[in-house]
Design a protein around this motif. Structure first.
Motif: not given
Length: 389
Positions: A173-193
């Motif tokens: 399970i991933i979340a981007s933006p995430c709760n609680p930290a509000g951080t995001m995966l860069a598109p290239e990192d999301l694509a790799a995962i």
């Protein structure tokens, strides 16, 4: 003889709901003229549904529409509108048949988990995490596998974390933006995962309910664009300000369309008809939704500027969503007690980090800034006075 209590009843609580109850009780106990409670504990927009959504619901009711069951996956027109959203926003071709309208994102997760996993399966997620991910998995007999993340990984999972797992988990399970930290995966990192998960047979579930609420550091991308096996979860609760309407959706891979449909037919029959009517109209209320987003952006900027002076100077980057994830280890080693005192003495409700990270959350607090703009502007001053800064 004592009666048996089912395993599902042993799921841990979602502590923010207890904080809401405590804040409600504190607000009711205030004397006349006493300053009100500033609500920073819950991720609930301070505005209601867009005007166009409300007007569509009123018009449908006045027309005498029966508002009965819809198809299990929702109104065809709403499913088509959601599919069009993927083409317009992400350039991703999604078929309306892949869209399942759900009873909020909260109703989407059990459907996804039951369709994708078996009892005993391990499902990975970064910690800190949204508590119901793990709590629902536990209730269903599945096993959350926590991947400790921190500022060094932007509070997100990394490909290296996943590659180190032997054997691989059944899901991630991933979340981007995430709760609680509000951080995001860069598109290239999301694509790799996403591509790693697809290659390894790991079912990826991408929580995208905060899309539309990001602040420019990282572009929004959907996991569906990178993996044909990913499940995407989204909702009308955040960007569209429709929390109480309980309306969300799944974008499903082809192999799970019929399994999820059968589950939905049996578990919920359909999402509320009137909420679906309103949701479809909300998708065209761009101007109002963007005005709300601009208000959150102002509150975010004001808090990021003022909170360090109040003693909260260790925060995650707040790339998206509407949360500040604050490291308060220099102020307390018990965030639950700290938040209780903050409510009682400063009149500010916030959520202790133990709700999101049971191992390390005692040194974190989550502040939500989607409430009234004037309240968000007043919060740092109250905190500064409370802490004697």
């Amino acid at each position: 003889m004592a009666l048996k209590v089912g395993r599902g009843a042993l799921a841990p609580p979602f502590l923010v709901m207890d904080v809401i109850a405590a804040a409600n009780a504190r607000a009711q106990s205030l004397a006349p003229g006493e300053p009100g409670i500033i609500r920073m504990e819950v991720g609930q927009p301070g505005t209601g549904a867009p005007r166009g959504a409300a007007e569509a619901a009123i018009a449908a009711l006045r027309a005498g529409a029966p508002m009965g069951y819809t198809e299990a996956f929702g109104l065809p027109s709403l499913r088509a509108r959601i599919a069009r959203h993927y083409a317009e926003k992400y350039g991703h071709a999604a078929a309306p048949a892949q869209v399942a309208v759900t009873v909020g994102a909260s109703g989407a997760f059990p459907l996804a988990f039951l369709a994708a996993f078996d009892r005993g399966d391990e499902v990975a997620m970064a910690a800190p995490f949204y508590p119901p991910y793990a709590n629902i998995l536990v209730a269903l007999g599945m096993v959350p596998k926590l991947l400790p993340a921190d500022a060094g990984t932007n509070f997100q999972p990394t490909l290296a974390m996943l590659e180190a797992m032997d054997p691989p988990p059944a899901g991630l399970i991933i979340a981007s933006p995430c709760n609680p930290a509000g951080t995001m995966l860069a598109p290239e990192d999301l694509a790799a995962i996403a591509r790693w998960c697809d290659a390894k047979g790991v079912r990826l579930i991408s929580d995208e309910i905060y899309h539309g609420l990001s602040w420019g550091r990282t572009a929004e991308a959907t996991a569906a664009a990178f993996s044909p096996s990913a499940i995407v979860v989204n909702s009308f609760s955040k960007y569209f300000s429709m929390t109480g309407w309980r309306i969300g959706w799944l974008l499903l891979p082809q192999d799970l369309v019929r399994p999820v449909e059968c589950l939905a037919q049996n578990m919920v029959i359909s999402a509320p008809h009137i909420a679906q009517v309103a949701a479809e109209a909300a998708m065209d209320c761009v101007e109002e939704c963007e005005a709300n987003r601009a208000r959150y952006a102002r509150s975010r900027a004001a808090l990021l500027a003022a909170m360090p002076g109040a003693g909260f100077n260790r925060m995650a980057p707040a790339d998206g969503a509407f949360y500040l994830w604050a490291d308060v280890g220099h102020l307390t080693n018990d965030s639950t007690e700290f938040c209780a005192r903050m409510l009682a003495e400063a009149g500010i409700a916030a959520t202790p980090g133990v709700d999101f990270d049971r191992a390390r959350g005692a040194r974190y607090v989550r502040f939500s800034y989607c409430g009234p703009e004037e309240d968000m502007a007043a919060a740092p001053g109250r905190l500064r006075r409370w802490l004697g800064r």
